[in-house]
Write a protein that holds these residues in place. Structure first.
Motif, PDB file in Angstrom:
ATOM      1  N   ALA A 211       4.032  18.736  19.705  1.00 25.75           N
ATOM      2  CA  ALA A 211       3.432  19.184  20.953  1.00 25.75           C
ATOM      3  C   ALA A 211       2.805  20.661  19.676  1.00 25.75           C
ATOM      4  O   ALA A 211       1.474  20.512  19.863  1.00 25.75           O
ATOM      5  CB  ALA A 211       4.425  20.237  21.820  1.00 25.75           C
ATOM      6  N   PHE A 212       3.329  20.758  18.839  1.00 22.83           N
ATOM      7  CA  PHE A 212       2.587  21.627  18.049  1.00 22.83           C
ATOM      8  C   PHE A 212       0.723  21.234  17.177  1.00 22.83           C
ATOM      9  O   PHE A 212       0.179  22.043  16.736  1.00 22.83           O
ATOM     10  CB  PHE A 212       2.970  22.110  16.913  1.00 22.83           C
ATOM     11  N   LYS A 213       0.907  19.749  17.040  1.00 25.92           N
ATOM     12  CA  LYS A 213       0.012  19.409  16.594  1.00 25.92           C
ATOM     13  C   LYS A 213      -1.739  19.549  17.479  1.00 25.92           C
ATOM     14  O   LYS A 213      -2.287  19.655  15.997  1.00 25.92           O
ATOM     15  CB  LYS A 213       0.009  17.800  16.798  1.00 25.92           C
ATOM     16  N   VAL A 214      -1.580  19.768  18.265  1.00 26.71           N
ATOM     17  CA  VAL A 214      -2.807  19.691  19.066  1.00 26.71           C
ATOM     18  C   VAL A 214      -3.194  21.718  18.353  1.00 26.71           C
ATOM     19  O   VAL A 214      -4.563  21.818  18.845  1.00 26.71           O
ATOM     20  CB  VAL A 214      -3.501  20.027  20.514  1.00 26.71           C
ATOM     21  N   LEU A 215      -2.277  22.160  18.047  1.00 27.75           N
ATOM     22  CA  LEU A 215      -2.403  23.078  17.351  1.00 27.75           C
ATOM     23  C   LEU A 215      -3.504  23.875  16.438  1.00 27.75           C
ATOM     24  O   LEU A 215      -3.843  24.624  16.520  1.00 27.75           O
ATOM     25  CB  LEU A 215      -1.963  24.800  17.546  1.00 27.75           C
ATOM     26  N   GLY A 216      -3.637  23.119  16.009  1.00 28.86           N
ATOM     27  CA  GLY A 216      -4.188  23.217  14.604  1.00 28.86           C
ATOM     28  C   GLY A 216      -3.336  23.134  13.413  1.00 28.86           C
ATOM     29  O   GLY A 216      -2.775  23.365  13.188  1.00 28.86           O
ATOM     30  N   GLU A 217      -4.314  23.371  12.234  1.00 36.75           N
ATOM     31  CA  GLU A 217      -4.018  23.460  11.037  1.00 36.75           C
ATOM     32  C   GLU A 217      -2.631  24.748  10.789  1.00 36.75           C
ATOM     33  O   GLU A 217      -3.075  25.491  11.538  1.00 36.75           O
ATOM     34  CB  GLU A 217      -5.199  23.598  10.305  1.00 36.75           C
ATOM     35  N   GLY A 218      -2.108  23.760  10.172  1.00 41.95           N
ATOM     36  CA  GLY A 218      -0.970  24.713   9.508  1.00 41.95           C
ATOM     37  C   GLY A 218       0.857  25.494  10.536  1.00 41.95           C
ATOM     38  O   GLY A 218       1.087  25.795   9.749  1.00 41.95           O
ATOM     39  N   ARG A 219      -0.010  25.126  11.777  1.00 39.57           N
ATOM     40  CA  ARG A 219       0.948  25.637  12.313  1.00 39.57           C
ATOM     41  C   ARG A 219       2.359  24.621  12.587  1.00 39.57           C
ATOM     42  O   ARG A 219       3.448  24.884  12.384  1.00 39.57           O
ATOM     43  CB  ARG A 219       0.623  24.736  13.948  1.00 39.57           C
ATOM     44  N   GLN A 220       2.114  23.089  11.956  1.00 42.77           N
ATOM     45  CA  GLN A 220       3.407  22.672  11.700  1.00 42.77           C
ATOM     46  C   GLN A 220       4.288  22.862  10.462  1.00 42.77           C
ATOM     47  O   GLN A 220       5.554  22.909  10.628  1.00 42.77           O
ATOM     48  CB  GLN A 220       2.931  20.960  12.091  1.00 42.77           C
ATOM     49  N   GLU A 221       3.257  23.388   9.301  1.00 42.72           N
ATOM     50  CA  GLU A 221       4.255  23.260   8.222  1.00 42.72           C
ATOM     51  C   GLU A 221       4.611  25.147   8.509  1.00 42.72           C
ATOM     52  O   GLU A 221       5.613  24.849   8.129  1.00 42.72           O
ATOM     53  CB  GLU A 221       3.053  23.567   7.129  1.00 42.72           C
ATOM     54  N   ARG A 222       4.201  25.363   9.103  1.00 41.94           N
ATOM     55  CA  ARG A 222       5.009  26.791   9.310  1.00 41.94           C
ATOM     56  C   ARG A 222       5.979  26.791  10.158  1.00 41.94           C
ATOM     57  O   ARG A 222       7.337  27.324   9.673  1.00 41.94           O
ATOM     58  CB  ARG A 222       4.215  28.267  10.112  1.00 41.94           C
ATOM     59  N   LEU A 223       6.098  25.632  11.180  1.00 52.28           N
ATOM     60  CA  LEU A 223       7.457  25.575  12.510  1.00 52.28           C
ATOM     61  C   LEU A 223       9.103  25.123  10.773  1.00 52.28           C
ATOM     62  O   LEU A 223       9.524  25.059  10.999  1.00 52.28           O
ATOM     63  CB  LEU A 223       7.233  24.190  13.364  1.00 52.28           C
ATOM     64  N   GLN A 224       8.213  23.716  10.139  1.00 54.16           N
ATOM     65  CA  GLN A 224       9.215  23.154   9.231  1.00 54.16           C
ATOM     66  C   GLN A 224       9.663  23.927   7.999  1.00 54.16           C
ATOM     67  O   GLN A 224      10.897  24.184   8.319  1.00 54.16           O
ATOM     68  CB  GLN A 224       8.111  22.232   8.359  1.00 54.16           C
TER      69      GLN A 224
END
Ligand SMILES: Nc1ncnc2c1ncn2[C@@H]1O[C@H](COP(=O)(O)OP(=O)(O)OP(=O)(O)O)[C@@H](O)[C@H]1O
Ligand SMILES: [Mg+2]
Length: 323
Positions: A211-224
Motif C-alpha cells: 500500500a505504501f507504493k503509491v505514497l512515493g519515494e522512500g516510504r517503502q524503504e523506511r518501512l523496511q
C-alpha cells in the motif's frame, strides 16, 4: 521514542530489554537469572527495574528497602544514574531499583525518558538488563524499542503466546508510528494495518508495504528499515514437557506472516520447583548458588549471549518484508 535497533556503537552489545506482554511469565526472574549468569561469565552487569508501575526486582535480588530508586533519578533528586545504582548480594551484579512509589512515575515524560536513556548508554557496565512491566503501555514499548537487544519471554500457555505476539505487534506499530510521525498519509495506512478489523485488506506488514507504493519515494524503504531494526529473540520459560518448547514456532511463524519479522530462539528454561520454592528468599538462593535446572538453563542462555557478543560476523538481513 526512536527505535535504536540499528544504532551502531556503544550500546550494541550492552543494552537488553526483557519484555513479554503478559504478567507473571517470568520476566523479572529471567532478568535476575541471566544477570547472575552473565556475571559468573565475567561480565559486569547492571539490572534495571523498568517496571515502573509494579517494581519488585529489588525484592527478588534480596534488597528489602531500596535507599534510592529510579524515581530519584527521574525527579532529578540526583544528577547521575550511578547515584541510584546499588550493589546486590551477588558480585558484579548491580541494581537500579524501580519507582512505583510516586504517582505518575509509570508514565515518565518524553524528556525524562530521553535523559534516562542517555545516562544508561553511558553507564559503566558490560551488560544492562531492563526488566519491563507487563502490558503494552507506551513507556514499556519505548524501553523495548530503545534497547538494541530485545528479548520476549513467554510460557507454553496459549494466553502467554497471544500476549507475547500482541506485545511484538505493538512494538512494530509504535516503531512505524514514530518513523512516520509527520506523514499523515502513511499514518492513515499504518492505522488501518494496526487494528484488527474483519475484511480490512491491509492485514499485514507485507500488505502495508504494498500500500505504501503509491505514497512515493522512500516510504517503502523506511518501512523496511524499521522492520530490519527489530531484532527480537524468544525465551520460553516454565517448560514442563519437552514438546512445549515448540511453542516458539507458532509465534515465529505468525510474526513472519503478519509482521514480516524474523524472530530467533534464544533458549528455554524449565519449570523449576526449587526456584519456585525459593521466591520468598531469593537472596539465599542466589548467594548459596543452589543447583537448579532452570539455573543451568539460564547459564546456557547467558553463555550464548556472550558468544554472540564476539566481534560480529555479518548477520544476514531479514529479507524483504514480503513473506
Ligand atoms: N522457570 C521457573 N520455574 C518455576 N517458577 C518460575 C520460573 N520462572 C518464574 N517462576 C515463578 O513465576 C513467578 C512470576 O515470575 P516473575 O515475577 O519473574 O514474572 P514477571 O513476568 O516479571 O511478572 P510481572 O509481569 O508481574 O512483573 C515467580 O514468582 C516465580 O515463582
Ligand atoms: Mg516482573
Amino acid at each position: 521514542m526512536k527505535n535504536n535497533g540499528g544504532e551502531a556503537g556503544e550500546i550494541k552489545n550492552k543494552l537488553w530489554a526483557i519484555g513479554g506482554g503478559k504478567g507473571g511469565v517470568g520476566k523479572s526472574i529471567v532478568t535476575l537469572m541471566l544477570g547472575i549468569s552473565l556475571a559468573r561469565l565475567g561480565k559486569k552487569v547492571t539490572l534495571v527495574d523498568a517496571d515502573l508501575g509494579g517494581s519488585n526486582l529489588h525484592t527478588l535480588a534480596g534488597i528489602k528497602y531500596p535507599r534510592y530508586t529510579l524515581a530519584d533519578f527521574i525527579n532529578r533528586n540526583v544528577e547521575s544514574i550511578e547515584e541510584v545504582t546499588m550493589d546486590t548480594p551477588v558480585e558484579n551484579v548491580k541494581l537500579i531499583c524501580g519507582a512505583d512509589d510516586i504517582l505518575g512515575m509509570a508514565n515518565p515524560k518524553y524528556t525524562q525518558k530521553t535523559r534516562l536513556f542517555n545516562h544508561l548508554k553511558r553507564l559503566e557496565a558490560d551488560v544492562i538488563l531492563l526488566d519491563l512491566g507487563a502490558g503494552t503501555s507506551f513507556t514499556t514499548i519505548d524501553f523495548f524499542l530503545y534497547a538494541p537487544n530485545k528479548i520476549v519471554v513467554l510460557t507454553p500457555q496459549i494466553t502467554s503466546v497471544q500476549n507475547a505476539y500482541g506485545f511484538i505487534k505493538a512494538g512494530v506499530y509504535r516503531c512505524l508510528n514514530e518513523a512516520f510521525s509527520k506523514d499523515d498519509e502513511a499514518l492513515g495506512l499504518i492505522k488501518r494495518g494496526s487494528v484488527s478489523v474483519q475484511g480490512e485488506p491491509i492485514d499485514s506488514i507485507a500488505k502495508l508495504y504494498d500500500a505504501f507504493k503509491v505514497l512515493g519515494e522512500g516510504r517503502q524503504e523506511r518501512l523496511q528499515s524499521c522492520i530490519d531494526g527489530l531484532r527480537i529473540k524468544l525465551i520460553v520459560n516454565m517448560v514442563r514437557e519437552a514438546r512445549e518448547k515448540n511453542v516458539s514456532t507458532i509465534i515465529k511463524s505468525v510474526a513472519k506472516n503478519y509482521l514480516s519479522l524474523s524472530i530467533d530462539d534464544l533458549g528455554t528454561a524449565q519449570y523449576d520447583n526449587t526456584l519456585y520454592a525459593s521466591i520468598n528468599n531469593m537472596s539465599d538462593f542466589l548467594t548459596k548458588k543452589r543447583a537448579s535446572m532452570a539455573g543451568i538453563n539460564f547459564y546456557d542462555i547467558a553463555s550464548n549471549i556472550v558468544k554472540g557478543m564476539k566481534p560480529p560476523k555479518s548477520r544476514a538481513k531479514a529479507g524483504p518484508v514480503k513473506p
